[in-house]
Design a protein around this motif. Structure first.
Motif, mmCIF file in Angstrom:
data_model
loop_
_atom_site.group_PDB
_atom_site.id
_atom_site.type_symbol
_atom_site.label_atom_id
_atom_site.label_comp_id
_atom_site.label_asym_id
_atom_site.label_seq_id
_atom_site.Cartn_x
_atom_site.Cartn_y
_atom_site.Cartn_z
ATOM 1 N N PRO A 6 0.639 -1.013 0.506
ATOM 2 C CA PRO A 6 0.025 -0.184 0.081
ATOM 3 C C PRO A 6 1.029 1.368 -0.412
ATOM 4 O O PRO A 6 1.964 1.309 0.638
ATOM 5 C CB PRO A 6 -0.116 -0.549 1.428
ATOM 6 N N ALA A 7 0.162 2.567 -0.694
ATOM 7 C CA ALA A 7 1.216 3.348 -0.608
ATOM 8 C C ALA A 7 -0.203 4.632 -0.194
ATOM 9 O O ALA A 7 -0.979 4.540 -0.153
ATOM 10 C CB ALA A 7 0.946 4.082 -1.960
ATOM 11 N N ALA A 8 0.371 5.355 0.941
ATOM 12 C CA ALA A 8 -0.775 7.276 1.047
ATOM 13 C C ALA A 8 -0.050 8.085 1.352
ATOM 14 O O ALA A 8 1.079 8.467 1.574
ATOM 15 C CB ALA A 8 -1.328 6.544 2.777
ATOM 16 N N ALA A 9 -0.542 9.029 0.641
ATOM 17 C CA ALA A 9 0.046 10.630 1.167
ATOM 18 C C ALA A 9 -0.952 11.010 2.441
ATOM 19 O O ALA A 9 -2.337 12.035 1.834
ATOM 20 C CB ALA A 9 -0.020 11.262 -0.007
ATOM 21 N N ILE A 13 3.607 13.611 4.311
ATOM 22 C CA ILE A 13 3.750 12.551 4.813
ATOM 23 C C ILE A 13 3.595 11.424 3.808
ATOM 24 O O ILE A 13 2.419 11.656 3.059
ATOM 25 C CB ILE A 13 3.628 11.922 6.208
ATOM 26 N N PHE A 14 4.495 10.512 3.530
ATOM 27 C CA PHE A 14 4.609 10.116 1.840
ATOM 28 C C PHE A 14 4.389 8.292 2.253
ATOM 29 O O PHE A 14 5.980 8.369 1.665
ATOM 30 C CB PHE A 14 5.316 10.765 0.699
ATOM 31 N N PRO A 15 3.960 7.676 2.739
ATOM 32 C CA PRO A 15 4.587 6.527 2.859
ATOM 33 C C PRO A 15 4.221 5.279 2.728
ATOM 34 O O PRO A 15 3.500 5.625 0.893
ATOM 35 C CB PRO A 15 3.960 5.588 4.537
ATOM 36 N N GLN A 16 5.389 3.994 1.958
ATOM 37 C CA GLN A 16 4.923 3.124 0.948
ATOM 38 C C GLN A 16 5.452 1.720 2.050
ATOM 39 O O GLN A 16 6.624 1.654 2.470
ATOM 40 C CB GLN A 16 5.378 3.642 -0.222
ATOM 41 N N HIS A 17 5.177 0.798 1.536
ATOM 42 C CA HIS A 17 5.697 -0.280 1.959
ATOM 43 C C HIS A 17 5.597 -1.410 1.289
ATOM 44 O O HIS A 17 4.336 -1.321 0.084
ATOM 45 C CB HIS A 17 4.510 -0.282 4.013
ATOM 46 N N TRP A 18 6.341 -2.756 1.289
ATOM 47 C CA TRP A 18 6.168 -3.151 -0.463
ATOM 48 C C TRP A 18 6.600 -4.734 0.771
ATOM 49 O O TRP A 18 7.450 -5.032 1.440
ATOM 50 C CB TRP A 18 7.437 -3.586 -1.009
ATOM 51 N N LYS A 57 16.397 -12.678 0.135
ATOM 52 C CA LYS A 57 15.582 -13.115 1.094
ATOM 53 C C LYS A 57 14.205 -12.242 0.509
ATOM 54 O O LYS A 57 14.197 -11.449 -0.650
ATOM 55 C CB LYS A 57 16.419 -12.298 1.574
ATOM 56 N N ASP A 58 13.040 -13.264 1.379
ATOM 57 C CA ASP A 58 11.656 -12.027 0.873
ATOM 58 C C ASP A 58 12.748 -9.948 0.960
ATOM 59 O O ASP A 58 12.657 -10.307 2.250
ATOM 60 C CB ASP A 58 10.821 -12.863 1.669
ATOM 61 N N VAL A 59 11.696 -10.030 1.173
ATOM 62 C CA VAL A 59 11.797 -8.676 0.988
ATOM 63 C C VAL A 59 10.276 -8.240 2.390
ATOM 64 O O VAL A 59 8.915 -8.277 2.142
ATOM 65 C CB VAL A 59 11.297 -7.250 0.257
ATOM 66 N N SER A 60 10.021 -6.836 3.232
ATOM 67 C CA SER A 60 9.293 -6.197 3.962
ATOM 68 C C SER A 60 9.853 -4.904 4.410
ATOM 69 O O SER A 60 10.882 -4.875 5.045
ATOM 70 C CB SER A 60 8.925 -7.216 5.000
ATOM 71 N N LEU A 61 9.455 -4.110 3.051
ATOM 72 C CA LEU A 61 10.446 -2.813 3.001
ATOM 73 C C LEU A 61 9.548 -1.522 3.769
ATOM 74 O O LEU A 61 7.886 -1.695 2.130
ATOM 75 C CB LEU A 61 11.272 -2.456 2.141
ATOM 76 N N THR A 62 9.366 -0.191 4.204
ATOM 77 C CA THR A 62 9.038 0.758 4.631
ATOM 78 C C THR A 62 9.441 1.519 4.311
ATOM 79 O O THR A 62 10.710 1.821 4.470
ATOM 80 C CB THR A 62 8.207 0.671 6.193
ATOM 81 N N LYS A 63 8.766 2.526 3.378
ATOM 82 C CA LYS A 63 9.613 3.606 2.773
ATOM 83 C C LYS A 63 9.028 5.451 3.508
ATOM 84 O O LYS A 63 7.893 4.659 2.533
ATOM 85 C CB LYS A 63 10.317 4.279 1.794
#
Length: 290
Positions: A166-169, A181-186, A196-202
Motif C-alpha cells: 500500500p501507499a498513502a499521502a 508524509i508519504f509512506p509506502q510499504h512493499w 531473501k524475502d522483502v518487507s520494506l517501508t519507505k
C-alpha cells in the motif's frame, strides 16, 4: 570529508538565496499558471501537475562493522520520476508515479576491497486516488497500491523480487507551507527463490516553507525500515536535512530546481547504510496532454 561537503553545500545555498532579484519573475507567461502556485503544487505527491522529476543522489555509505565500508563509499543514484495525473471528474484525481532508478554502487568485493557496479535498479510504480479534484490548499490525502519490479541488471542493484503493497499521502498545503508524509510499504510475493524475502517501508516526510515567491526552504528525507534485518539496530534509517528549491522559467517551460543535504541520525550499524545524502533535483512542469 562529508562534513566539509555539507558546509560547502550550505554556503552555496546561502549565496544562491542572496542572489534573488527583487524583480523575480513570479508569474508564468500570459495564459500560464502562477509560478508560486506551481512551486507549492510540485511538492504535493498527489497534486494535479504533469512533471518529470530527475533526482540525482550522492549517497555516502558507511559501516564501522564492515571493514570495506569503514571509510565512506560513494553511491550515485539517478531517479527518473515522471508524474502523470488524470481527473475523470471534479471529485477525484488519479496520480501515477513510476520511478526508474540508475546506479553506480559500491559493494564489498572482499574483506578489505570495495568494488562497484553500474546499471538499472528495481523499477517502482505507485498509483493513488485522491478526492477533491484540483484542490490546492488545506488538508489533502490519497491512497493506492505500489509495486516494485525486479528490473535490476545486477544482484547488487536490486532485490530480485516482485513486490506489492500500500501507499498513502497526507499533507497540509497553503500558499506558504507544504507539510506532510508519504509512506509506502512493499512485501515480496515472487521472484528469485535464492534471494531473501522483502518487507520494506519507505516513508518520505516533507516540510517546505516559502519565504518569498517561487522559493522554498525545508527538507524531504526518506525514512527506511527494513523489517527483514535480523538485528533491530540494522532496520532503521532516519535522516534529517536542509534544502532550498526554486521555480523559474526556462523559455516557456516552468522548471523547479532543488538542492538538499540529509544526514542519518539513525542508521544500520552492522551493515553499510546511508550516512549522508546530497540531492540535486531538476523537475520540468509539462503541459497536460489530456
Amino acid at each position: 570529508m562529508a562534513k566539509g561537503i555539507f558546509l560547502a553545500v550550505l554556503l552555496s545555498l546561502c549565496i544562491l538565496s542572496a542572489s534573488v532579484s527583487a524583480q523575480d519573475r513570479s508569474k508564468a507567461p500570459e495564459g500560464g499558471r502562477d509560478l508560486q502556485a506551481l512551486n507549492q503544487q510540485a511538492s504535493n505527491p498527489v497534486g494535479d501537475l504533469w512533471m518529470i522529476a530527475n533526482q540525482f543522489n550522492f549517497n555516502l555509505l558507511q559501516s564501522d562493522k564492515v571493514r570495506a565500508f569503514r571509510d565512506p563509499q560513494l553511491q550515485f543514484n539517478w531517479n527518473f520520476q515522471p508524474v502523470l495525473t488524470f481527473e475523470p471528474n471534479d471529485d477525484f484525481r488519479l496520480v501515477a508515479r513510476p520511478v526508474i532508478p540508475l546506479y553506480v554502487s559500491p559493494y564489498a568485493g572482499g574483506r578489505d576491497r570495495v568494488d562497484s557496479v553500474g546499471g538499472l535498479g528495481d523499477a517502482e510504480l505507485m498509483v493513488m486516488l485522491t478526492p477533491g479534484g484540483s484542490k490546492s490548499s488545506g488538508f489533502i490525502f490519497g491512497a493506492g497500491p505500489t509495486a516494485i519490479f525486479p528490473t535490476a541488471t545486477d544482484k547488487h542493484l536490486g532485490n530480485g523480487k516482485w513486490q506489492l503493497g500500500p501507499a498513502a499521502a497526507a499533507l497540509y498545503m497553503n500558499d506558504k507551507w507544504v507539510v506532510g508524509i508519504f509512506p509506502q510499504h512493499w512485501w515480496s510475493y515472487a521472484g528469485d527463490a535464492k534471494r531473501k524475502d522483502v518487507s520494506l517501508t519507505k516513508a518520505q516526510y516533507f516540510i517546505w516553507y516559502s519565504p518569498a515567491p517561487t522559493w522554498q526552504v525545508g527538507m524531504s528525507p526518506n525514512i527506511l525500515v527494513d523489517w527483514m534485518q535480523p538485528k533491530a539496530q540494522d532496520r532503521w534509517t532516519v535522516p534529517v536535512g536542509l534544502g532550498v528549491s526554486k521555480m523559474t522559467m526556462l523559455g516557456s517551460l516552468p522548471v523547479k530546481f532543488s538542492v538538499e543535504a540529509d544526514y542519518s541520525v539513525v542508521r544500520p550499524s552492522n551493515i553499510p547504510g546511508n550516512e549522508w545524502t546530497f540531492k540535486f533535483t531538476v523537475t520540468p512542469i509539462l503541459p497536460k496532454l489530456f
